[in-house]
Scaffold this motif. Structure first.
Motif, mmCIF file in Angstrom:
data_model
loop_
_atom_site.group_PDB
_atom_site.id
_atom_site.type_symbol
_atom_site.label_atom_id
_atom_site.label_comp_id
_atom_site.label_asym_id
_atom_site.label_seq_id
_atom_site.Cartn_x
_atom_site.Cartn_y
_atom_site.Cartn_z
ATOM 1 N N UNK A 121 -19.190 -58.427 15.463
ATOM 2 C CA UNK A 121 -19.632 -59.267 14.343
ATOM 3 C C UNK A 121 -21.150 -59.152 14.153
ATOM 4 N N UNK A 122 -21.919 -59.165 15.258
ATOM 5 C CA UNK A 122 -23.377 -59.010 15.154
ATOM 6 C C UNK A 122 -23.745 -57.668 14.525
ATOM 7 N N UNK A 123 -23.049 -56.615 14.981
ATOM 8 C CA UNK A 123 -23.323 -55.281 14.431
ATOM 9 C C UNK A 123 -23.015 -55.233 12.942
ATOM 10 N N UNK A 124 -21.880 -55.812 12.539
ATOM 11 C CA UNK A 124 -21.505 -55.832 11.124
ATOM 12 C C UNK A 124 -22.524 -56.632 10.309
ATOM 13 N N UNK A 125 -23.004 -57.727 10.881
ATOM 14 C CA UNK A 125 -23.992 -58.557 10.179
ATOM 15 C C UNK A 125 -25.286 -57.778 9.968
ATOM 16 N N UNK A 126 -25.756 -57.060 11.003
ATOM 17 C CA UNK A 126 -26.992 -56.294 10.852
ATOM 18 C C UNK A 126 -26.821 -55.149 9.862
ATOM 19 N N UNK A 173 -25.495 -64.649 -1.176
ATOM 20 C CA UNK A 173 -24.365 -64.310 -2.054
ATOM 21 C C UNK A 173 -23.901 -62.877 -1.830
ATOM 22 N N UNK A 174 -24.858 -61.945 -1.690
ATOM 23 C CA UNK A 174 -24.502 -60.543 -1.427
ATOM 24 C C UNK A 174 -23.829 -60.399 -0.073
ATOM 25 N N UNK A 175 -24.301 -61.151 0.915
ATOM 26 C CA UNK A 175 -23.687 -61.070 2.251
ATOM 27 C C UNK A 175 -22.260 -61.621 2.223
ATOM 28 N N UNK A 176 -22.018 -62.642 1.430
ATOM 29 C CA UNK A 176 -20.662 -63.197 1.314
ATOM 30 C C UNK A 176 -19.700 -62.197 0.688
ATOM 31 N N UNK A 181 -17.989 -58.004 6.251
ATOM 32 C CA UNK A 181 -18.038 -59.386 6.738
ATOM 33 C C UNK A 181 -16.893 -60.229 6.198
ATOM 34 N N UNK A 182 -15.920 -59.605 5.549
ATOM 35 C CA UNK A 182 -14.779 -60.333 5.002
ATOM 36 C C UNK A 182 -13.969 -61.056 6.065
#
Length: 185
Positions: A121-126, A173-176, A181-182
């Motif tokens: 999850x951290x990797x996907x977030x970065x 908004x773009x991150x959502x 990150x779905x």
């Protein structure tokens, strides 16, 4: 104060009046150290361990210097001391690992996430954050990773607080909307 065991010890530490008890030992070590060190290295895997092993063997040799009758056979005596010392170290080693049929796995604690999933999850977030435009990325990092207030973020970037609020809102908004990150939603 103790007398140095070999010539590699500092001679400045020994007062001139005291001197060495066995100058012949000092001469022997000075002359034969490279050969003896090579033997010690063949007994250990680590050069530092070999030096420690040789130092221990030389200490034992120094303690027995008066009892050694044939000083022509000193190399054999020191080699035997090296081997006996290494064998003694090997026998005393502590065994921390035991063979078993199954690998012991810790029981999962209820309420905690899997560390591998957290890292994914951290990797996907970065990765998602690096897709943001540079200005939005800077604001998100300062606001949420550096934990700065909106006013502090605005001051660091030299923009107004309103600009920080609107840019961070668009970035979130773009991150959502990011497909990677779905799974978090």
């Amino acid at each position: 104060m103790t007398t140095p065991v070999c010539t590699s010890a500092s001679t400045a530490a020994v007062p001139a009046s005291q001197g060495l008890v066995y100058p012949s030992f000092s001469a022997y070590v000075r002359h034969r150290r490279p050969v003896l060190l090579r033997t010690a290295r063949s007994l250990t895997a680590n050069p530092s361990d070999a030096e420690d092993l040789l130092q221990t063997a030389l200490t034992k040799t120094y303690a027995a210097w008066e009892r050694i009758e044939d000083h022509r056979a000193l190399d054999g005596y020191v080699r035997r001391a090296l081997l006996n010392t290494r064998t003694s170290q090997w026998r005393k080693r502590k065994v921390d690992e035991f063979a078993c049929d199954e690998l012991p796995e810790p029981e999962p604690v209820p309420g905690t996430a899997d560390p591998a999933e957290q890292q994914a999850l951290r990797d996907a977030m970065w990765r998602a954050i690096t897709k943001l435009p540079a200005r939005q990325r800077a604001m998100v990092v300062l606001r949420y990773y550096e934990d700065l207030s909106e006013a502090q973020t605005a001051e660091v970037l030299g923009v107004s607080v309103g600009t920080v609020k609107s840019a961070v809102s668009r970035a979130l908004g773009k991150l959502r909307e990011d497909a990677e990150l779905g799974c978090v939603r």
